[in-house]
Design an enzyme around this catalytic site. Sequence first.
Site, PDB file in Angstrom:
ATOM      1  N   SER A 161      -9.886  -0.826   7.006  1.00 33.34           N
ATOM      2  CA  SER A 161      -9.334  -0.608   5.667  1.00 33.34           C
ATOM      3  C   SER A 161      -8.707  -1.804   4.977  1.00 33.34           C
ATOM      4  CB  SER A 161      -8.315   0.522   5.714  1.00 33.34           C
ATOM      5  OG  SER A 161      -8.987   1.741   5.668  1.00 33.34           O
ATOM      6  N   SER A 201      -9.635   1.792   3.062  1.00 38.68           N
ATOM      7  CA  SER A 201      -8.774   2.580   2.205  1.00 38.68           C
ATOM      8  C   SER A 201      -7.776   1.755   1.404  1.00 38.68           C
ATOM      9  CB  SER A 201      -8.015   3.598   3.057  1.00 38.68           C
ATOM     10  OG  SER A 201      -7.166   2.921   3.981  1.00 38.68           O
ATOM     11  N   LYS A 230       0.855  -1.192   0.000  1.00 39.27           N
ATOM     12  CA  LYS A 230       0.000   0.000   0.000  1.00 39.27           C
ATOM     13  C   LYS A 230       0.892   1.243   0.000  1.00 39.27           C
ATOM     14  CE  LYS A 230      -3.876   1.851   2.786  1.00 39.27           C
ATOM     15  NZ  LYS A 230      -4.781   1.570   3.911  1.00 39.27           N
TER      16      LYS A 230
HETATM   17  N1  GLN Z   1     -12.848   4.058   6.650  1.00 38.76           N
HETATM   18  C1  GLN Z   1     -12.270   4.310   7.928  1.00 38.76           C
HETATM   19  C2  GLN Z   1     -11.807   5.744   8.002  1.00 38.76           C
HETATM   20  O1  GLN Z   1     -12.081   6.442   7.098  1.00 38.76           O
HETATM   21  C3  GLN Z   1     -11.179   3.355   8.171  1.00 38.76           C
HETATM   22  C4  GLN Z   1      -9.965   3.700   7.453  1.00 38.76           C
HETATM   23  C5  GLN Z   1      -8.843   2.806   7.770  1.00 38.76           C
HETATM   24  O2  GLN Z   1      -9.025   1.728   8.331  1.00 38.76           O
HETATM   25  N2  GLN Z   1      -7.662   3.276   7.452  1.00 38.76           N
HETATM   26  O3  GLN Z   1     -11.188   6.170   8.910  1.00 38.76           O
END
Ligand code: GLN
Length: 483
Positions: free
Chosen positions: A174, A150, A75
């Site tokens: 994410s 994400s 990532k």
């Molecule tokens: N969707 C969640 C957020 O926006 C989780 C994101 C993540 O796990 N990095 O914070």
Amino acid sequence: MSGIIKKLSSMLQRGEVSASELAASYITRIEKLNPVLNAYVSTTFEEALKCAGEADKMIRAGMATALTGIPMALKDNICSDGHLTTCCSGILSGFRPYYDSAVWEKLSAQGAVLLGKTNMDEFAMGSASETSCYGAPKNPVDVTRVTGGSSGGSAAAVKAGIAAYALGSDTGGSIRQPASFCGTVGFKPTYGTVSRYGLIAYASSLDQIGPLALSVEDAAIVYDAIRGKDGRDQTSLTTPDGATSLETDIKNLRVGVPEEFFGEGVSDEVKSAIEESVRVFERAGAKIKRVKIPAFKVALPVYYIISCAEASSNLGRYDGIRYGYRAENFSDIDDMITKTRTYGFGTEVKRRIMLGTYVLSSGYFDAYYKKACLLRGQIISEFDGVFRECDVLLTPTAPTTAFSLGAKSANSTQTYLADICTVPASIAGLPAVSLPCAVGAGGLPIGLQIISGRLRDGTALAAAAFFEREAGVTAELCAEVKL
Ligand code: GLN
């Protein structure tokens, strides 16, 4: 058991293909598919071929592990020496770290072949990967749909076969939620079992690196390779030696089904897919227990208060002096910092920095941040209670299947709701795996989430491996890739 890592590894061992040839074939496929998918935001092909050459030497010398010569992706928030690592943010454009993250250090020592960095929400803030400064990646199952986020680029790359596996990071879901949307396996380990050294921070008390893969076994192989205590991460924990066992005595497995995870907003097709998954365990003799986690209802606000508070502090370092982008045409240093942050950060990141600064400000600290920390304690103790009578919990990973690109991007509250089933395990630091369990309307994959107790990562993975075998819904078979 399905998956791809052992298959590729035994082909490499038997000399049916060399690591260099394997890398070249993945590169060709990336060149063909990435313009459609936008899963990679930068590639490291030259380095990949060099690593593959080294891997071939390791194989010939009899020093190979299961991951030697296997092409993979990181990532875009996981540092590797000399390679672009931008968190898909304008403020880190052109940033090349000069050191390796702990996870990449471990994998490269085993001869892993890095193909590039994958697309993500800016600074990992989002649930659809649409806040990326490079534009959203597309879901390989249906390119008009989001990948989830994400770690959307990692999920898309694995599903489309342009990485054998990928690492993602999970702060509130994410890894698991994009795995669910794209029909792959995604595993968030117990907080602290994988070093965060070299992971660009979003919310340090929640961030955790883990694998996205085509099978539970593949995810377990990668997890075993990256876990372990690291003195450079103060929150890192010791994990037991030896490979994670995927064997489980299903007849003695106590399976909890927490009713709160099936509430309003969870679609009917998701509810019935998860209930059907529960029956797979029940038929095999597992003991099913309906349980309650009442603090579930506060998990989402607690998560957004704590994660934004930590983000506002972590992102304070982007000032135009130390990393990446610096605005031009400024009058003095204050003006330079203001302009750099104004132009460098996207809207969602700015929203969270402001929210985080607000909940930490002296007038509101007690009302918001302190209260959220207290409620975090309550969520942890409710999970502790449930895990005294259960070994694993079965829940949906996401309330719906992948939604259309652009459908929710204008409304952040709606995207925040996409995490409702994943944030509770994050707040409590628990291990949780998402794996495909059914295909819904439009051929879109549905994910089953299996949560287990702290440091019981092997229990969650073994239950997932059981389900994968028994139900026969593997990531390779679930939801056809249409490209
Ligand atoms: N969707 C969640 C957020 O926006 C989780 C994101 C993540 O796990 N990095 O914070």
